[in-house]
Design an enzyme around this catalytic site. Structure first.
Site, PDB file in Angstrom:
ATOM      1  N   LYS A 172       0.844  -1.202   0.000  1.00  0.00           N
ATOM      2  CA  LYS A 172       0.000   0.000   0.000  1.00  0.00           C
ATOM      3  C   LYS A 172       0.882   1.255   0.000  1.00  0.00           C
ATOM      4  O   LYS A 172       0.569   2.249  -0.654  1.00  0.00           O
ATOM      5  CB  LYS A 172      -0.927  -0.013   1.222  1.00  0.00           C
ATOM      6  CG  LYS A 172      -1.687   1.267   1.448  1.00  0.00           C
ATOM      7  CD  LYS A 172      -2.727   1.559   0.369  1.00  0.00           C
ATOM      8  CE  LYS A 172      -3.321   2.949   0.574  1.00  0.00           C
ATOM      9  NZ  LYS A 172      -4.351   3.279  -0.400  1.00  0.00           N
ATOM     10  N   LYS A 240      -0.482  11.588   6.299  1.00  0.00           N
ATOM     11  CA  LYS A 240      -0.215  10.466   7.206  1.00  0.00           C
ATOM     12  C   LYS A 240       0.439   9.318   6.430  1.00  0.00           C
ATOM     13  O   LYS A 240       1.419   8.707   6.872  1.00  0.00           O
ATOM     14  CB  LYS A 240      -1.556  10.030   7.834  1.00  0.00           C
ATOM     15  CG  LYS A 240      -1.521   8.814   8.721  1.00  0.00           C
ATOM     16  CD  LYS A 240      -1.970   7.527   8.072  1.00  0.00           C
ATOM     17  CE  LYS A 240      -3.334   7.546   7.444  1.00  0.00           C
ATOM     18  NZ  LYS A 240      -3.718   6.253   6.864  1.00  0.00           N
TER      19      LYS A 240
HETATM   20  P1  NAP Z   1     -12.307   9.138   7.334  1.00  0.00           P
HETATM   21  O1  NAP Z   1     -13.447   9.446   6.444  1.00  0.00           O
HETATM   22  O2  NAP Z   1     -11.584  10.261   8.008  1.00  0.00           O
HETATM   23  O3  NAP Z   1     -12.840   8.109   8.455  1.00  0.00           O
HETATM   24  C1  NAP Z   1     -12.020   7.705   9.491  1.00  0.00           C
HETATM   25  C2  NAP Z   1     -12.779   6.701  10.328  1.00  0.00           C
HETATM   26  O4  NAP Z   1     -11.943   6.267  11.402  1.00  0.00           O
HETATM   27  C3  NAP Z   1     -14.041   7.284  10.973  1.00  0.00           C
HETATM   28  O5  NAP Z   1     -15.008   6.265  11.056  1.00  0.00           O
HETATM   29  C4  NAP Z   1     -13.522   7.675  12.366  1.00  0.00           C
HETATM   30  O6  NAP Z   1     -14.538   7.749  13.337  1.00  0.00           O
HETATM   31  C5  NAP Z   1     -12.616   6.493  12.638  1.00  0.00           C
HETATM   32  N1  NAP Z   1     -11.625   6.762  13.679  1.00  0.00           N
HETATM   33  C6  NAP Z   1     -10.520   7.556  13.572  1.00  0.00           C
HETATM   34  N2  NAP Z   1      -9.826   7.530  14.722  1.00  0.00           N
HETATM   35  C7  NAP Z   1     -10.481   6.701  15.556  1.00  0.00           C
HETATM   36  C8  NAP Z   1     -10.248   6.263  16.881  1.00  0.00           C
HETATM   37  N3  NAP Z   1      -9.175   6.667  17.590  1.00  0.00           N
HETATM   38  N4  NAP Z   1     -11.135   5.409  17.441  1.00  0.00           N
HETATM   39  C9  NAP Z   1     -12.216   4.994  16.738  1.00  0.00           C
HETATM   40  N5  NAP Z   1     -12.488   5.356  15.474  1.00  0.00           N
HETATM   41  C10 NAP Z   1     -11.630   6.211  14.900  1.00  0.00           C
HETATM   42  O7  NAP Z   1     -11.180   8.287   6.591  1.00  0.00           O
HETATM   43  P2  NAP Z   1     -11.300   7.310   5.330  1.00  0.00           P
HETATM   44  O8  NAP Z   1     -11.022   8.109   4.108  1.00  0.00           O
HETATM   45  O9  NAP Z   1     -12.541   6.504   5.437  1.00  0.00           O
HETATM   46  O10 NAP Z   1     -10.010   6.406   5.584  1.00  0.00           O
HETATM   47  C11 NAP Z   1     -10.010   5.286   6.455  1.00  0.00           C
HETATM   48  C12 NAP Z   1      -8.721   4.499   6.217  1.00  0.00           C
HETATM   49  O11 NAP Z   1      -8.686   4.053   4.849  1.00  0.00           O
HETATM   50  C13 NAP Z   1      -7.439   5.340   6.433  1.00  0.00           C
HETATM   51  O12 NAP Z   1      -6.415   4.563   6.973  1.00  0.00           O
HETATM   52  C14 NAP Z   1      -7.087   5.770   5.028  1.00  0.00           C
HETATM   53  O13 NAP Z   1      -5.706   6.069   4.897  1.00  0.00           O
HETATM   54  C15 NAP Z   1      -7.511   4.541   4.224  1.00  0.00           C
HETATM   55  N6  NAP Z   1      -7.802   4.792   2.803  1.00  0.00           N
HETATM   56  C16 NAP Z   1      -8.574   5.847   2.422  1.00  0.00           C
HETATM   57  C17 NAP Z   1      -8.830   6.056   1.067  1.00  0.00           C
HETATM   58  C18 NAP Z   1      -9.664   7.215   0.562  1.00  0.00           C
HETATM   59  O14 NAP Z   1      -9.616   7.488  -0.661  1.00  0.00           O
HETATM   60  N7  NAP Z   1     -10.439   7.891   1.397  1.00  0.00           N
HETATM   61  C19 NAP Z   1      -8.307   5.185   0.116  1.00  0.00           C
HETATM   62  C20 NAP Z   1      -7.558   4.103   0.533  1.00  0.00           C
HETATM   63  C21 NAP Z   1      -7.312   3.925   1.885  1.00  0.00           C
HETATM   64  P3  NAP Z   1     -15.413   9.113  13.496  1.00  0.00           P
HETATM   65  O15 NAP Z   1     -16.536   8.988  12.520  1.00  0.00           O
HETATM   66  O16 NAP Z   1     -15.847   9.106  14.906  1.00  0.00           O
HETATM   67  O17 NAP Z   1     -14.489  10.264  13.180  1.00  0.00           O
END
Ligand code: NAP
Length: 299
Positions: A172, A240
């Site tokens: 990744k 990050k």
């Molecule tokens: P996001 O929209 O910011 O969502 C983050 C999620 O993590 C939310 O559900 C948040 O809860 C939860 N969270 C964060 N810290 C936490 C903690 N300490 N305890 C419990 N829950 C926690 O991010 P995302 O885009 O979905 O990304 C999620 C993961 O997938 C990341 O590692 C990211 O790098 C990866 N990713 C993202 C993409 C993309 O295009 N977006 C693509 C590939 C991979 P709350 O709702 O309470 O904030």
């Protein structure tokens, strides 16, 4: 036997992925730190739970998709973490992007209680999560992957077993070097096109299908021309990942001059309070250097 699945983290990615598990007919429990975000999924038939531990109880498979390494540690091993509910014989699949080294430690802690872990980070953006067309890079035991493959197949179209635990995260990070490199190349190319006085939409059309084409150019190029900075992937999360890349590269002694420079450019955007914008807003750092902007006026 169909898998009983628990899904932790209904953010931009998790909510689409969880919905695709429901659509595929899996019994699904969900937990999200901000409880209101569970409403949408429970309206679609998922069972909302009160903690990761409560979610994990009775599940064959616990999936996590949260932000960063400490967040995965929190939902797995915190006071109400999944490790307190999960039964021996179950599988944990972490689909967040986090440190490969920490992943190996987490897997060791779970193994001590008879729980297998895979790292299965994804690529394909919010669009891929919603459509169930993610690319999934899996590290861990191949036999465990076969047990959970039907669930992964509901979320992604390309599932690649890339090696032992932690290897999924390493691949990744390979992916992220390419993503930010494409974003920087796109930014420089569009700035040059603007300064050169050509029609930007036609320029994009002309090059997108050739050797210079990329997912980034096709999906985020038009967004830049509209100056639409809504995130598929936020700058804060992108930064990050770049931090994880640079730390892992330091461990293995790989020089990454382009990626290191992009880290600094994203830092300037975070300093301007733009961390919530999409990663394609990298072009704003170049615009600051150039003294002019690209495309339409800012919305
Ligand atoms: P996001 O929209 O910011 O969502 C983050 C999620 O993590 C939310 O559900 C948040 O809860 C939860 N969270 C964060 N810290 C936490 C903690 N300490 N305890 C419990 N829950 C926690 O991010 P995302 O885009 O979905 O990304 C999620 C993961 O997938 C990341 O590692 C990211 O790098 C990866 N990713 C993202 C993409 C993309 O295009 N977006 C693509 C590939 C991979 P709350 O709702 O309470 O904030």
């Amino acid at each position: 036997m169909t898998l009983r699945i628990g899904f932790i983290g209904l953010g931009i990615m998790g909510r689409g992925m969880a919905r695709n598990l429901l659509r595929a007919g899996f019994a699904l429990k969900v937990w999200n730190r901000t409880a209101a975000r569970m409403a949408e999924l429970s309206a679609d038939g998922a069972i909302a739970t009160t903690s990761p531990a409560a979610l994990a109880a009775g599940c064959d498979l616990v999936i996590t998709c949260v932000s960063d390494t400490p967040d995965v540690e929190q939902v797995l091993f915190g006071a109400e973490g999944a490790c307190h509910g999960v039964a021996a014989g179950a599988v944990v699949v972490d689909m967040s992007t986090i440190s490969p080294q920490a992943t190996r430690q987490f897997a060791g802690r779970l193994a001590a209680q008879g729980v297998a872990m895979l790292d299965a980070p994804v690529s394909g953006g919010s669009e891929g999560a919603a459509r169930g067309t993610l690319s999934i890079m899996v590290g861990g035991d191949a036999a465990v992957l076969e047990r959970v493959r039907p669930a992964l197949a509901a979320m992604g179209t390309t599932i690649t077993h890339v090696g032992a635990i932690g290897a999924g995260q390493t691949v990744k990070l390979v992916n992220q070097i390419l993503v930010v490199g494409h974003a920087l190349a796109m930014g420089e190319a569009l700035l040059f096109a603007q300064a050169g006085g050509v029609d930007l939409e036609r320029a994009l059309q002309a090059v997108a299908g050739g050797a210079a084409g990329s997912w980034m150019l096709t999906n985020r190029g038009p967004q830049i021309l509209r100056r639409d900075w809504r995130p598929g992937f936020t700058i804060d999360l992108q930064q990050k990942d770049v931090r994880l890349v640079l730390a892992a590269a330091d461990e293995v002694g790989a020089p990454l001059p382009m990626t290191a420079q992009i880290y600094q450019l994203y830092r300037t955007l975070q300093a301007r309070g733009l961390g919530h914008e999409g990663n394609h807003a990298l072009i704003k750092a170049l615009e600051e250097l150039a003294g002019f902007t690209v495309g339409a006026a800012d919305a």
